[in-house]
Design a protein around this motif. Sequence first.
Motif, PDB file in Angstrom:
ATOM      1  N   ASP A   1      18.940 -20.168   6.021  1.00 30.45           N
ATOM      2  CA  ASP A   1      19.717 -18.973   5.662  1.00 30.45           C
ATOM      3  C   ASP A   1      19.286 -18.479   4.283  1.00 30.45           C
ATOM      4  O   ASP A   1      19.062 -17.289   4.073  1.00 30.45           O
ATOM      5  CB  ASP A   1      21.220 -19.271   5.636  1.00 30.45           C
ATOM      6  N   ALA A   2      19.155 -19.402   3.348  1.00 27.90           N
ATOM      7  CA  ALA A   2      18.780 -19.045   1.973  1.00 27.90           C
ATOM      8  C   ALA A   2      17.307 -18.687   1.864  1.00 27.90           C
ATOM      9  O   ALA A   2      16.949 -17.645   1.284  1.00 27.90           O
ATOM     10  CB  ALA A   2      19.113 -20.197   1.025  1.00 27.90           C
ATOM     11  N   VAL A   3      16.432 -19.518   2.415  1.00 23.90           N
ATOM     12  CA  VAL A   3      14.990 -19.334   2.249  1.00 23.90           C
ATOM     13  C   VAL A   3      14.500 -18.074   2.968  1.00 23.90           C
ATOM     14  O   VAL A   3      13.768 -17.268   2.388  1.00 23.90           O
ATOM     15  CB  VAL A   3      14.234 -20.590   2.733  1.00 23.90           C
ATOM     16  N   LEU A   4      14.899 -17.886   4.213  1.00 26.53           N
ATOM     17  CA  LEU A   4      14.463 -16.685   4.931  1.00 26.53           C
ATOM     18  C   LEU A   4      15.216 -15.449   4.450  1.00 26.53           C
ATOM     19  O   LEU A   4      14.696 -14.334   4.518  1.00 26.53           O
ATOM     20  CB  LEU A   4      14.604 -16.882   6.438  1.00 26.53           C
ATOM     21  N   GLY A   5      16.430 -15.655   3.935  1.00 22.40           N
ATOM     22  CA  GLY A   5      17.160 -14.551   3.319  1.00 22.40           C
ATOM     23  C   GLY A   5      16.406 -13.992   2.122  1.00 22.40           C
ATOM     24  O   GLY A   5      16.453 -12.787   1.843  1.00 22.40           O
TER      25      GLY A   5
ATOM     26  N   PHE B   1      11.100 -16.762  -2.257  1.00 24.37           N
ATOM     27  CA  PHE B   1      11.050 -17.693  -1.123  1.00 24.37           C
ATOM     28  C   PHE B   1      10.762 -19.104  -1.626  1.00 24.37           C
ATOM     29  O   PHE B   1      11.454 -20.059  -1.288  1.00 24.37           O
ATOM     30  CB  PHE B   1       9.957 -17.224  -0.151  1.00 24.37           C
ATOM     31  N   HIS B   2       9.733 -19.243  -2.449  1.00 29.08           N
ATOM     32  CA  HIS B   2       9.295 -20.550  -2.939  1.00 29.08           C
ATOM     33  C   HIS B   2      10.366 -21.204  -3.805  1.00 29.08           C
ATOM     34  O   HIS B   2      10.736 -22.364  -3.583  1.00 29.08           O
ATOM     35  CB  HIS B   2       7.976 -20.388  -3.713  1.00 29.08           C
TER      36      HIS B   2
ATOM     37  N   GLY C   1       2.161 -23.547  -4.696  1.00 27.96           N
ATOM     38  CA  GLY C   1       2.959 -22.512  -5.348  1.00 27.96           C
ATOM     39  C   GLY C   1       2.454 -21.111  -5.095  1.00 27.96           C
ATOM     40  O   GLY C   1       1.340 -20.910  -4.599  1.00 27.96           O
ATOM     41  N   PRO C   2       3.269 -20.115  -5.438  1.00 32.27           N
ATOM     42  CA  PRO C   2       2.895 -18.713  -5.227  1.00 32.27           C
ATOM     43  C   PRO C   2       1.619 -18.349  -5.974  1.00 32.27           C
ATOM     44  O   PRO C   2       1.427 -18.759  -7.120  1.00 32.27           O
ATOM     45  CB  PRO C   2       4.078 -17.937  -5.809  1.00 32.27           C
ATOM     46  N   GLY C   3       0.774 -17.607  -5.301  1.00 35.28           N
ATOM     47  CA  GLY C   3      -0.448 -17.143  -5.942  1.00 35.28           C
ATOM     48  C   GLY C   3      -1.442 -16.602  -4.943  1.00 35.28           C
ATOM     49  O   GLY C   3      -1.243 -16.695  -3.736  1.00 35.28           O
TER      50      GLY C   3
ATOM     51  N   TYR D   1      -4.798 -11.621  -0.061  1.00 31.53           N
ATOM     52  CA  TYR D   1      -3.850 -12.615   0.446  1.00 31.53           C
ATOM     53  C   TYR D   1      -3.116 -13.270  -0.711  1.00 31.53           C
ATOM     54  O   TYR D   1      -3.722 -13.752  -1.660  1.00 31.53           O
ATOM     55  CB  TYR D   1      -4.610 -13.669   1.235  1.00 31.53           C
ATOM     56  N   TYR D   2      -1.785 -13.310  -0.631  1.00 30.52           N
ATOM     57  CA  TYR D   2      -0.945 -13.908  -1.667  1.00 30.52           C
ATOM     58  C   TYR D   2       0.129 -14.717  -0.952  1.00 30.52           C
ATOM     59  O   TYR D   2       0.847 -14.174  -0.109  1.00 30.52           O
ATOM     60  CB  TYR D   2      -0.306 -12.794  -2.507  1.00 30.52           C
ATOM     61  N   GLY D   3       0.234 -15.997  -1.244  1.00 34.44           N
ATOM     62  CA  GLY D   3       1.186 -16.805  -0.498  1.00 34.44           C
ATOM     63  C   GLY D   3       1.748 -17.974  -1.268  1.00 34.44           C
ATOM     64  O   GLY D   3       1.318 -18.286  -2.383  1.00 34.44           O
ATOM     65  N   ALA D   4       2.746 -18.607  -0.656  1.00 36.51           N
ATOM     66  CA  ALA D   4       3.357 -19.827  -1.182  1.00 36.51           C
ATOM     67  C   ALA D   4       3.676 -20.723   0.007  1.00 36.51           C
ATOM     68  O   ALA D   4       4.080 -20.245   1.070  1.00 36.51           O
ATOM     69  CB  ALA D   4       4.633 -19.502  -1.951  1.00 36.51           C
TER      70      ALA D   4
END
Length: 162
Positions: free
Chosen positions: A20-24, A80-81, A94-96, A105-108
């Motif tokens: 709920d928190a993370v996808l929120g 999200f992270h 981590g995010p980057g 492309y930017y992800g975590a």
Amino acid sequence: MLHHVSVGVSDVERAARFYDAVLGALGYKRVMEFLPYALAYGEDAPVFWVGLPHDQQAASPGNGNHTGFAAKTKNAVHKFHETALAKGGKDNGGPGPRPDYGPDYYGAFVIDLDGNKIEATYFAEAAAKPKAKKAAAKKAAKKPAKKSAKKKPAKKKKAKKR
């Protein structure tokens, strides 16, 4: 191409508090639930499911499997992270930027409470496409429509007599 993805968890209510928190943080919400067995997330329709395994065995993550969620901004990837870590998830990158996956492309990456690997991805090129289409449509709307030239009917050829 994909209709939905499901991952096994050992405790659906515990997973619900996490997801709920993370996808929120990415703008997704719980859209369906069959407590205490399963629940689903998406924008309007169920796309990502978490639930007890159907074979009633212990939940276990697949080696090499992970689920990537689309983020609308780089800031959403960060949110999200940090939310996942605050809710008990483990950092898995981590995010980057991820130049190995492409220049935009930017992800975590995170591991959830049951060992499932999840990711938030912002792809700058994909985010720019709708803006470019909108700008092109706006530009086209400003141009006056071209008048089409009327075509003259084709002349019939006279058949030669033999």
